[in-house]
Structure formats: C-alpha cells, structure tokens
Design a protein around this motif. Structure first.
Motif, PDB file in Angstrom:
ATOM      1  N   ALA A  76       0.873  -1.177   0.000  1.00 21.33           N
ATOM      2  CA  ALA A  76       0.000   0.000   0.000  1.00 21.33           C
ATOM      3  C   ALA A  76       0.906   1.221   0.000  1.00 21.33           C
ATOM      4  CB  ALA A  76      -0.911   0.002   1.219  1.00 21.33           C
ATOM      5  N   ARG A  77       0.646   2.136  -0.949  1.00 24.42           N
ATOM      6  CA  ARG A  77       1.591   3.238  -1.136  1.00 24.42           C
ATOM      7  C   ARG A  77       0.892   4.502  -1.631  1.00 24.42           C
ATOM      8  NH1 ARG A  77       5.967   1.669  -5.430  1.00 24.42           N
ATOM      9  NH2 ARG A  77       5.834   3.676  -6.442  1.00 24.42           N
ATOM     10  N   LEU A  78       1.439   5.661  -1.272  1.00 19.73           N
ATOM     11  CA  LEU A  78       0.884   6.938  -1.734  1.00 19.73           C
ATOM     12  C   LEU A  78       1.517   7.339  -3.070  1.00 19.73           C
ATOM     13  CD1 LEU A  78       0.937   8.873   1.647  1.00 19.73           C
ATOM     14  CD2 LEU A  78      -1.120   8.297   0.329  1.00 19.73           C
ATOM     15  N   PHE A  79       0.684   7.880  -3.969  1.00 14.77           N
ATOM     16  CA  PHE A  79       1.148   8.316  -5.281  1.00 14.77           C
ATOM     17  C   PHE A  79       0.717   9.756  -5.559  1.00 14.77           C
ATOM     18  CE2 PHE A  79       0.843   3.742  -5.655  1.00 14.77           C
ATOM     19  CZ  PHE A  79       1.896   3.379  -6.476  1.00 14.77           C
ATOM     20  N   THR A  80       1.614  10.558  -6.106  1.00 14.02           N
ATOM     21  CA  THR A  80       1.198  11.830  -6.692  1.00 14.02           C
ATOM     22  C   THR A  80       0.582  11.512  -8.052  1.00 14.02           C
ATOM     23  OG1 THR A  80       3.245  12.150  -7.903  1.00 14.02           O
ATOM     24  CG2 THR A  80       3.170  13.026  -5.644  1.00 14.02           C
ATOM     25  N   GLU A  81      -0.062  12.494  -8.661  1.00  9.58           N
ATOM     26  CA  GLU A  81      -0.657  12.252  -9.982  1.00  9.58           C
ATOM     27  C   GLU A  81       0.404  11.783 -10.975  1.00  9.58           C
ATOM     28  OE1 GLU A  81      -2.659  15.594 -11.739  1.00  9.58           O
ATOM     29  OE2 GLU A  81      -3.557  14.340 -13.315  1.00  9.58           O
ATOM     30  N   ALA A  82       1.577  12.403 -10.940  1.00  4.17           N
ATOM     31  CA  ALA A  82       2.642  12.067 -11.900  1.00  4.17           C
ATOM     32  C   ALA A  82       3.190  10.659 -11.678  1.00  4.17           C
ATOM     33  CB  ALA A  82       3.769  13.092 -11.788  1.00  4.17           C
ATOM     34  N   GLN A  83       3.045  10.160 -10.449  1.00  6.83           N
ATOM     35  CA  GLN A  83       3.594   8.831 -10.133  1.00  6.83           C
ATOM     36  C   GLN A  83       2.615   7.684 -10.400  1.00  6.83           C
ATOM     37  OE1 GLN A  83       4.342   9.622  -6.005  1.00  6.83           O
ATOM     38  NE2 GLN A  83       6.487  10.193  -6.324  1.00  6.83           N
ATOM     39  N   ILE A  84       1.351   8.004 -10.653  1.00  4.50           N
ATOM     40  CA  ILE A  84       0.333   6.942 -10.815  1.00  4.50           C
ATOM     41  C   ILE A  84       0.719   6.016 -11.975  1.00  4.50           C
ATOM     42  CG2 ILE A  84      -2.068   6.460 -11.484  1.00  4.50           C
ATOM     43  CD1 ILE A  84      -2.273   7.656  -8.838  1.00  4.50           C
ATOM     44  N   PRO A  85       0.775   4.708 -11.744  1.00  3.04           N
ATOM     45  CA  PRO A  85       1.081   3.761 -12.824  1.00  3.04           C
ATOM     46  C   PRO A  85      -0.172   3.483 -13.671  1.00  3.04           C
ATOM     47  CG  PRO A  85       0.831   2.579 -10.750  1.00  3.04           C
ATOM     48  CD  PRO A  85       0.590   4.042 -10.453  1.00  3.04           C
ATOM     49  N   TRP A  86      -0.512   4.432 -14.543  1.00  2.00           N
ATOM     50  CA  TRP A  86      -1.804   4.384 -15.254  1.00  2.00           C
ATOM     51  C   TRP A  86      -2.013   3.084 -16.027  1.00  2.00           C
ATOM     52  CZ3 TRP A  86      -5.327   7.551 -13.629  1.00  2.00           C
ATOM     53  CH2 TRP A  86      -4.965   8.793 -13.110  1.00  2.00           C
ATOM     54  N   ASP A  87      -0.936   2.501 -16.560  1.00  2.00           N
ATOM     55  CA  ASP A  87      -1.082   1.261 -17.333  1.00  2.00           C
ATOM     56  C   ASP A  87      -1.177   0.023 -16.450  1.00  2.00           C
ATOM     57  OD1 ASP A  87      -0.949   2.755 -19.623  1.00  2.00           O
ATOM     58  OD2 ASP A  87       1.224   2.502 -19.854  1.00  2.00           O
ATOM     59  N   GLU A  88      -0.986   0.227 -15.151  1.00  2.00           N
ATOM     60  CA  GLU A  88      -0.992  -0.905 -14.213  1.00  2.00           C
ATOM     61  C   GLU A  88      -2.164  -0.815 -13.240  1.00  2.00           C
ATOM     62  OE1 GLU A  88       1.404  -3.496 -14.047  1.00  2.00           O
ATOM     63  OE2 GLU A  88       1.814  -2.708 -16.040  1.00  2.00           O
ATOM     64  N   ILE A  89      -3.198  -0.047 -13.617  1.00  2.00           N
ATOM     65  CA  ILE A  89      -4.377   0.071 -12.762  1.00  2.00           C
ATOM     66  C   ILE A  89      -5.330  -1.096 -13.069  1.00  2.00           C
ATOM     67  CG2 ILE A  89      -6.360   1.513 -12.145  1.00  2.00           C
ATOM     68  CD1 ILE A  89      -3.690   2.688 -11.218  1.00  2.00           C
ATOM     69  N   ALA A  90      -5.821  -1.754 -12.012  1.00  2.00           N
ATOM     70  CA  ALA A  90      -6.553  -3.016 -12.159  1.00  2.00           C
ATOM     71  C   ALA A  90      -7.897  -2.878 -12.874  1.00  2.00           C
ATOM     72  CB  ALA A  90      -6.770  -3.644 -10.783  1.00  2.00           C
TER      73      ALA A  90
END
Ligand SMILES: [Zn+2]
Length: 182
Positions: A140-154
């Motif tokens: 479980a981890r915090l992400f900024t918008e720029a860090q979001i792994p958009w291609d790895e979202i379930a």
C-alpha cells in the motif's frame, strides 16, 4: 470484476433450476425452481471503496488476489448485507490497506452494466501515512498524480475515478461523478 455464474440449485429446496420467463407477466428469463417453483431474482451487486488521500497524494493497493493480481487499485470490495455503502467502503479500506481515515463525501457512482455492478467511491482523508496492508494486498503506497502507474491500474472504474479526483484537485473543487461503463 466477475460476471456471475448461473444459478444451478434452488435456495429454498435444493431442487434443479431452469432459466425461463416466469408466467406472472415478467419479461426476463429468471432462475425458476423445477420443484417448488421459487423464482430467484438476480440483481446488480454494489462495490464500495474509497479514494484515500493525503497532501494531494492518493493511496493505492497492489493486489495480492485474482483477478488482476499485481495490479494497483483503490481499496474497494463487495458491500455486505449488514452495512451501509459508506461503512463498507471504510471496512474495505481498513482490510486492504490498514489505513486510518476520516470518511468524506461520495465522489463517484459508476454503472458497470456488463457485469451487473454499481461501484461507489468515497473520498477519505488519511489521518496517517502509516499503513498495514491485509492479506489481499502486496503493498500500500501513496502516489502523486505524476507517479500513478496508469497502465498498471486493475479496473477501469478505478482509473476513471482517479482521473476525476486529480482533475478536481487541480480545479480546487471536488464534485460528484456519475457515469456508465460498458
Ligand atoms: Zn425449489
């Protein structure tokens, strides 16, 4: 998430069930018991979750379960019979992330017609950045918008909810987003 398998046995008497349009003016095929004639209605399931946030960052959980093992998601799961949507969302956040939160307003309501589900996400303010992920979560981890792994979202409901969250955050005003998927 999943398309539900058909009903095979009657909940009332255990008899075999067939799918047919009941004789009472109904228009859809239903699971009807061949012995006691009980009609088993099947309706959409509610999936409830949160967008936990702290200082502009959002908490994501890496899934330790199928489907989408290893992909990132917001804490969410099926609502239980003895709880409200907000209670279920808070429970899932505790189970999956061990996060301490203060529940906020309903943020997204999404119809996923193809699988017969309605997803509800609440904004939730994180009270701490210490997490204790449960067995269903690898990390479980915090992400900024720029860090979001958009291609790895379930799930698409999660991706779209995250996009709305960061759009609203940039605008300085959080709305309520109601939309349909597939
Ligand atoms: Zn029956």
């Amino acid at each position: 998430m999943f398309r539900r398998p058909p009903i095979l046995h009657c909940r009332n008497c255990g008899g075999a069930v067939v799918y047919r349009v009941p004789d009472d003016g109904d228009t859809k095929p239903r699971a009807v018991c061949t012995l006691c004639h009980t009609v088993h209605y099947e309706n959409p399931l509610n999936v409830v979750g949160t967008v936990p946030h702290l200082d502009g960052r959002v908490l994501l959980c890496k899934r330790n379960i199928e489907p989408r093992w290893g992909k990132w998601t917001l804490p969410a799961g099926f609502m239980e019979l003895d709880e409200t949507t907000a209670e279920g969302a808070a429970r899932e956040t505790d189970e999956e992330a061990g996060a301490r939160i203060e529940m906020q307003a309903l943020f997204s309501v999404i119809n996923v017609k193809q699988v017969g589900q309605v997803h509800f996400f609440y904004r939730a303010r994180l009270l701490s950045d210490a997490f204790a992920p449960g067995v269903e979560t690898i990390e479980a981890r915090l992400f900024t918008e720029a860090q979001i792994p958009w291609d790895e979202i379930a799930f698409r409901t999660v991706r779209d909810t995250l996009r709305h969250f960061f759009d609203d955050q940039r605008r300085g005003h959080f709305g309520m987003h109601h939309f349909d998927i597939g």
